[in-house]
Design a protein around this motif. Structure first.
Motif, mmCIF file in Angstrom:
data_model
loop_
_atom_site.group_PDB
_atom_site.id
_atom_site.type_symbol
_atom_site.label_atom_id
_atom_site.label_comp_id
_atom_site.label_asym_id
_atom_site.label_seq_id
_atom_site.Cartn_x
_atom_site.Cartn_y
_atom_site.Cartn_z
ATOM 1 N N LEU A 81 0.832 -1.209 0.000
ATOM 2 C CA LEU A 81 0.000 0.000 0.000
ATOM 3 C C LEU A 81 0.867 1.260 0.000
ATOM 4 O O LEU A 81 0.558 2.234 -0.691
ATOM 5 C CB LEU A 81 -0.943 0.000 1.206
ATOM 6 C CG LEU A 81 -2.066 -1.030 1.163
ATOM 7 C CD1 LEU A 81 -2.829 -1.046 2.485
ATOM 8 C CD2 LEU A 81 -2.999 -0.766 0.004
ATOM 9 N N GLY A 82 1.955 1.228 0.772
ATOM 10 C CA GLY A 82 2.876 2.368 0.781
ATOM 11 C C GLY A 82 3.516 2.583 -0.570
ATOM 12 O O GLY A 82 3.663 3.722 -1.028
ATOM 13 N N PHE A 83 3.906 1.489 -1.223
ATOM 14 C CA PHE A 83 4.484 1.623 -2.563
ATOM 15 C C PHE A 83 3.461 2.189 -3.535
ATOM 16 O O PHE A 83 3.771 3.104 -4.301
ATOM 17 C CB PHE A 83 5.007 0.278 -3.080
ATOM 18 C CG PHE A 83 5.353 0.329 -4.534
ATOM 19 C CD1 PHE A 83 6.470 1.023 -4.976
ATOM 20 C CD2 PHE A 83 4.542 -0.279 -5.482
ATOM 21 C CE1 PHE A 83 6.774 1.110 -6.329
ATOM 22 C CE2 PHE A 83 4.834 -0.206 -6.826
ATOM 23 C CZ PHE A 83 5.960 0.490 -7.260
ATOM 24 N N LEU A 84 2.256 1.643 -3.529
ATOM 25 C CA LEU A 84 1.231 2.124 -4.457
ATOM 26 C C LEU A 84 0.913 3.601 -4.225
ATOM 27 O O LEU A 84 0.627 4.334 -5.170
ATOM 28 C CB LEU A 84 -0.032 1.273 -4.332
ATOM 29 C CG LEU A 84 0.094 -0.174 -4.808
ATOM 30 C CD1 LEU A 84 -1.180 -0.950 -4.513
ATOM 31 C CD2 LEU A 84 0.451 -0.237 -6.282
ATOM 32 N N GLY A 85 0.989 4.037 -2.974
ATOM 33 C CA GLY A 85 0.724 5.437 -2.660
ATOM 34 C C GLY A 85 1.843 6.382 -3.077
ATOM 35 O O GLY A 85 1.617 7.589 -3.218
ATOM 36 N N THR A 86 3.042 5.851 -3.279
ATOM 37 C CA THR A 86 4.186 6.711 -3.610
ATOM 38 C C THR A 86 4.804 6.398 -4.972
ATOM 39 O O THR A 86 5.786 7.028 -5.350
ATOM 40 C CB THR A 86 5.279 6.572 -2.533
ATOM 41 O OG1 THR A 86 5.657 5.197 -2.429
ATOM 42 C CG2 THR A 86 4.810 7.085 -1.191
ATOM 43 N N ALA A 87 4.235 5.459 -5.710
ATOM 44 C CA ALA A 87 4.838 5.004 -6.969
ATOM 45 C C ALA A 87 4.993 6.135 -7.988
ATOM 46 O O ALA A 87 6.001 6.203 -8.698
ATOM 47 C CB ALA A 87 4.021 3.864 -7.560
ATOM 48 N N LYS A 88 4.021 7.039 -8.060
ATOM 49 C CA LYS A 88 4.090 8.133 -9.032
ATOM 50 C C LYS A 88 5.314 9.018 -8.797
ATOM 51 O O LYS A 88 5.849 9.622 -9.732
ATOM 52 C CB LYS A 88 2.823 8.979 -8.965
ATOM 53 C CG LYS A 88 2.819 10.125 -9.966
ATOM 54 C CD LYS A 88 1.661 11.064 -9.714
ATOM 55 C CE LYS A 88 1.713 12.270 -10.600
ATOM 56 N NZ LYS A 88 2.849 13.147 -10.353
ATOM 57 N N SER A 89 5.786 9.047 -7.578
ATOM 58 C CA SER A 89 6.931 9.909 -7.262
ATOM 59 C C SER A 89 8.213 9.444 -7.955
ATOM 60 O O SER A 89 9.127 10.255 -8.148
ATOM 61 C CB SER A 89 7.145 9.978 -5.755
ATOM 62 O OG SER A 89 7.464 8.693 -5.255
ATOM 63 N N ILE A 90 8.280 8.192 -8.357
ATOM 64 C CA ILE A 90 9.452 7.728 -9.117
ATOM 65 C C ILE A 90 9.494 8.459 -10.453
ATOM 66 O O ILE A 90 10.545 8.945 -10.888
ATOM 67 C CB ILE A 90 9.429 6.200 -9.295
ATOM 68 C CG1 ILE A 90 9.525 5.508 -7.931
ATOM 69 C CG2 ILE A 90 10.559 5.731 -10.217
ATOM 70 C CD1 ILE A 90 9.303 4.015 -7.970
ATOM 71 N N TYR A 91 8.345 8.574 -11.101
ATOM 72 C CA TYR A 91 8.243 9.321 -12.356
ATOM 73 C C TYR A 91 8.559 10.795 -12.121
ATOM 74 O O TYR A 91 9.284 11.426 -12.900
ATOM 75 C CB TYR A 91 6.841 9.148 -12.953
ATOM 76 C CG TYR A 91 6.590 10.011 -14.155
ATOM 77 C CD1 TYR A 91 7.219 9.748 -15.371
ATOM 78 C CD2 TYR A 91 5.715 11.087 -14.090
ATOM 79 C CE1 TYR A 91 6.994 10.539 -16.485
ATOM 80 C CE2 TYR A 91 5.480 11.883 -15.191
ATOM 81 C CZ TYR A 91 6.116 11.614 -16.390
ATOM 82 O OH TYR A 91 5.898 12.401 -17.474
#
Length: 137
Positions: A81-91
């Motif tokens: 859930l933490g990854f899914l919530g922050t995944a856009k930040s990689i882009y």
């Protein structure tokens, strides 16, 4: 019994790894909070996630295999859930490296670091779950 071979040993190592990831996330949150000029409380989000992971990892260090499995599954769910919530930040981080201006570049870096750390954690957990299932079979 804590160092028994088989599925219990694999999950026990992951419990200790979970604590390690928790500590790294706590440090990430603290450094981002101290490093930001505004001292925004949202900079501490990785620290809170890290604290939860650390507690779950600590609770998973037990002789009871079912209890260990429960806490490790809760930990990996939190990580996902933490990854899914922050995944856009990689882009966003890639765009930051290409010169795009963001109002809070430190926040972009922190969220991207959190996303990468949680992705690695989730992948490691899934691999250990597969190995534990194989050891039981």
């Amino acid at each position: 019994m804590l160092y028994a071979r088989g599925s219990g040993g694999v999950l026990l190592r992951m419990a200790k790894t979970t604590i390690s990831f928790g500590v790294v996330l706590i440090l990430l949150g603290i450094f981002a909070y101290v490093g930001s000029s505004s001292h925004a409380p949202t900079a501490l989000i990785p620290a809170f996630v890290g604290l939860l992971l650390g507690v779950l990892g600590f609770l998973a260090i037990t002789d009871d295999v079912k209890r260990r499995m429960l806490f490790m599954h809760i930990a990996v769910t939190l990580g996902l859930l933490g990854f899914l919530g922050t995944a856009k930040s990689i882009y966003d981080f890639v765009r930051l490296l290409q010169g795009t201006q963001f109002p809070h570049p430190l926040a972009v870096k922190e969220k991207a670091a959190m996303a990468v750390l949680l992705l690695i954690f989730v992948v490691m957990c899934v691999r250990s779950f597969v190995a534990a299932r194989g050891a039981r079979a």
